[in-house]
Design a protein around this motif. Structure first.
Motif, PDB file in Angstrom:
ATOM      1  N   VAL A 181       0.866  -1.183   0.000  1.00  0.00           N
ATOM      2  CA  VAL A 181       0.000   0.000   0.000  1.00  0.00           C
ATOM      3  C   VAL A 181       0.902   1.231   0.000  1.00  0.00           C
ATOM      4  O   VAL A 181       1.586   1.504   0.996  1.00  0.00           O
ATOM      5  CB  VAL A 181      -0.921   0.014   1.232  1.00  0.00           C
ATOM      6  CG1 VAL A 181      -1.771   1.280   1.251  1.00  0.00           C
ATOM      7  CG2 VAL A 181      -1.812  -1.231   1.249  1.00  0.00           C
ATOM      8  N   PRO A 182       0.942   1.998  -1.089  1.00  0.00           N
ATOM      9  CA  PRO A 182       1.829   3.165  -1.136  1.00  0.00           C
ATOM     10  C   PRO A 182       1.433   4.238  -0.132  1.00  0.00           C
ATOM     11  O   PRO A 182       0.298   4.296   0.340  1.00  0.00           O
ATOM     12  CB  PRO A 182       1.652   3.669  -2.578  1.00  0.00           C
ATOM     13  CG  PRO A 182       1.105   2.516  -3.334  1.00  0.00           C
ATOM     14  CD  PRO A 182       0.250   1.765  -2.360  1.00  0.00           C
ATOM     15  N   SER A 183       2.365   5.096   0.169  1.00  0.00           N
ATOM     16  CA  SER A 183       2.109   6.211   1.086  1.00  0.00           C
ATOM     17  C   SER A 183       1.118   7.194   0.472  1.00  0.00           C
ATOM     18  O   SER A 183       1.086   7.398  -0.745  1.00  0.00           O
ATOM     19  CB  SER A 183       3.431   6.923   1.390  1.00  0.00           C
ATOM     20  OG  SER A 183       3.227   8.025   2.228  1.00  0.00           O
ATOM     21  N   GLY A 184       0.279   7.774   1.331  1.00  0.00           N
ATOM     22  CA  GLY A 184      -0.603   8.838   0.895  1.00  0.00           C
ATOM     23  C   GLY A 184      -1.865   8.386   0.185  1.00  0.00           C
ATOM     24  O   GLY A 184      -2.474   9.175  -0.539  1.00  0.00           O
ATOM     25  N   GLU A 185      -2.278   7.105   0.403  1.00  0.00           N
ATOM     26  CA  GLU A 185      -3.461   6.600  -0.274  1.00  0.00           C
ATOM     27  C   GLU A 185      -4.492   6.068   0.721  1.00  0.00           C
ATOM     28  O   GLU A 185      -4.153   5.675   1.835  1.00  0.00           O
ATOM     29  CB  GLU A 185      -3.083   5.481  -1.256  1.00  0.00           C
ATOM     30  CG  GLU A 185      -2.213   5.955  -2.400  1.00  0.00           C
ATOM     31  CD  GLU A 185      -1.899   4.855  -3.402  1.00  0.00           C
ATOM     32  OE1 GLU A 185      -1.237   5.152  -4.420  1.00  0.00           O
ATOM     33  OE2 GLU A 185      -2.322   3.691  -3.181  1.00  0.00           O
ATOM     34  N   VAL A 186      -5.753   6.028   0.279  1.00  0.00           N
ATOM     35  CA  VAL A 186      -6.838   5.418   1.042  1.00  0.00           C
ATOM     36  C   VAL A 186      -7.219   4.119   0.348  1.00  0.00           C
ATOM     37  O   VAL A 186      -7.527   4.120  -0.847  1.00  0.00           O
ATOM     38  CB  VAL A 186      -8.064   6.348   1.136  1.00  0.00           C
ATOM     39  CG1 VAL A 186      -9.189   5.666   1.909  1.00  0.00           C
ATOM     40  CG2 VAL A 186      -7.691   7.667   1.788  1.00  0.00           C
ATOM     41  N   TRP A 187      -7.191   3.011   1.107  1.00  0.00           N
ATOM     42  CA  TRP A 187      -7.576   1.707   0.568  1.00  0.00           C
ATOM     43  C   TRP A 187      -8.799   1.195   1.314  1.00  0.00           C
ATOM     44  O   TRP A 187      -8.948   1.413   2.517  1.00  0.00           O
ATOM     45  CB  TRP A 187      -6.425   0.715   0.709  1.00  0.00           C
ATOM     46  CG  TRP A 187      -5.349   0.892  -0.330  1.00  0.00           C
ATOM     47  CD1 TRP A 187      -4.742   2.047  -0.688  1.00  0.00           C
ATOM     48  CD2 TRP A 187      -4.754  -0.147  -1.114  1.00  0.00           C
ATOM     49  NE1 TRP A 187      -3.802   1.820  -1.660  1.00  0.00           N
ATOM     50  CE2 TRP A 187      -3.782   0.473  -1.939  1.00  0.00           C
ATOM     51  CE3 TRP A 187      -4.937  -1.519  -1.199  1.00  0.00           C
ATOM     52  CZ2 TRP A 187      -2.998  -0.248  -2.838  1.00  0.00           C
ATOM     53  CZ3 TRP A 187      -4.149  -2.247  -2.091  1.00  0.00           C
ATOM     54  CH2 TRP A 187      -3.198  -1.609  -2.914  1.00  0.00           C
ATOM     55  N   LYS A 194      -7.077   0.362  -3.912  1.00  0.00           N
ATOM     56  CA  LYS A 194      -6.943   1.817  -3.786  1.00  0.00           C
ATOM     57  C   LYS A 194      -8.283   2.488  -4.070  1.00  0.00           C
ATOM     58  O   LYS A 194      -8.924   2.209  -5.083  1.00  0.00           O
ATOM     59  CB  LYS A 194      -5.887   2.349  -4.744  1.00  0.00           C
ATOM     60  CG  LYS A 194      -5.721   3.862  -4.657  1.00  0.00           C
ATOM     61  CD  LYS A 194      -4.678   4.377  -5.638  1.00  0.00           C
ATOM     62  CE  LYS A 194      -4.592   5.904  -5.584  1.00  0.00           C
ATOM     63  NZ  LYS A 194      -3.599   6.451  -6.532  1.00  0.00           N
ATOM     64  N   LEU A 195      -8.690   3.356  -3.145  1.00  0.00           N
ATOM     65  CA  LEU A 195      -9.921   4.102  -3.298  1.00  0.00           C
ATOM     66  C   LEU A 195      -9.646   5.472  -3.904  1.00  0.00           C
ATOM     67  O   LEU A 195     -10.298   5.894  -4.855  1.00  0.00           O
ATOM     68  CB  LEU A 195     -10.622   4.238  -1.947  1.00  0.00           C
ATOM     69  CG  LEU A 195     -11.997   4.877  -1.920  1.00  0.00           C
ATOM     70  CD1 LEU A 195     -12.994   4.030  -2.717  1.00  0.00           C
ATOM     71  CD2 LEU A 195     -12.495   5.031  -0.475  1.00  0.00           C
ATOM     72  N   ARG A 196      -8.650   6.148  -3.339  1.00  0.00           N
ATOM     73  CA  ARG A 196      -8.288   7.493  -3.820  1.00  0.00           C
ATOM     74  C   ARG A 196      -7.025   7.956  -3.105  1.00  0.00           C
ATOM     75  O   ARG A 196      -6.501   7.268  -2.231  1.00  0.00           O
ATOM     76  CB  ARG A 196      -9.420   8.493  -3.551  1.00  0.00           C
ATOM     77  CG  ARG A 196      -9.836   8.556  -2.091  1.00  0.00           C
ATOM     78  CD  ARG A 196     -10.894   9.606  -1.856  1.00  0.00           C
ATOM     79  NE  ARG A 196     -11.440   9.544  -0.508  1.00  0.00           N
ATOM     80  CZ  ARG A 196     -10.860  10.027   0.572  1.00  0.00           C
ATOM     81  NH1 ARG A 196      -9.668  10.642   0.464  1.00  0.00           N
ATOM     82  NH2 ARG A 196     -11.426   9.934   1.765  1.00  0.00           N
TER      83      ARG A 196
END
Length: 236
Positions: A181-187, A194-196
């Protein structure tokens, strides 16, 4: 074909064997003491046991907890666990380091009924960074959580997953094994996707949330210290 599990570490096997031998010797000693008491006409045997121990060593591994960390009385921290300063382990949370090490950074909160730790000796270690919030009932199994991340209520982070810093795993989500899960994302979702991207206001929230739990943990610790002092006065 599924890969065969790696062989157990010989040092771990030896430590486990020694611990079991020591346990058997202690049990034998207690049995002999009971027999001796009966021979002397003493028909009672008394042992002082704690109703609940929040911090418990396992074999040769004992938790290392910073002095300013709050550990709730009904929580459980077991084995090879290291917790940094001003973190908080809340009521009924369980941190299990009997299989693999668990490292929790500074100013991190493990909220009520969360479960953190490896599920077997073949799992990766669990590494939770600084200023992280693990929500109520969440499960983190052999995963890595970056600084300022939020794992939502009842979310599950599976073995080998890596959640980047300043990211959000939504409540009830299931992050599959070895997911990045990359930094700065909402899952969110099951399996989580990834949601946004994270909004600026959410970044500010992730930075401020751990501080509120640190302050709250300090208040609870003050109450616990006061109760302990009153109990000592009553029993003296």
């Amino acid at each position: 074909d599924r890969a065969k599990p790696a062989a157990m570490n010989p040092v771990s096997v030896a430590k486990s064997a020694l611990w079991r031998i020591g346990f058997a010797m202690r049990e034998s000693g207690q049995a002999l003491e009971r027999v001796g008491c009966r021979l002397q006409g003493i028909f009672s045997h008394e042992e002082f046991l704690s109703r609940h121990m929040p911090v418990v060593p396992v074999q040769y591994d004992a938790p290392s907890i910073a002095s300013e960390t709050f550990v709730a009385p009904s929580s459980l921290v077991v084995g090879n666990v290291k917790i940094g300063q001003q973190s908080s382990i809340w009521y009924n949370a369980i941190i299990r380091g009997e299989h693999q090490p668990v490292t929790i950074g500074h100013n991190t909160n493990i909220q009520d009924s969360a479960v953190v730790g490896a599920s077997s000796e073949y799992s990766p270690p669990t590494d939770i960074g600084n200023n992280v919030s693990i929500g109520h009932g969440a499960v983190v199994k052999g995963a890595t959580i970056g600084d300022h991340a939020l794992v939502g209520i009842n979310a599950v982070i599976s073995e080998g997953a890596k959640v980047g810093g300043l990211s959000i795993i939504a409540a009830g989500s299931y992050v599959e094994e070895n997911t990045q899960v990359p930094s700065g994302e909402v899952w969110a979702g099951n399996p989580a996707k990834k949601l946004r991207e994270l909004k600026p206001a959410e970044r500010d929230y992730l930075r401020s949330l751990p501080g509120s739990y640190t302050a709250l943990g300090g208040q609870h610790q003050e109450v616990m210290d006061l109760l302990r002092m009153k109990q000592e006065e009553f029993s003296s």
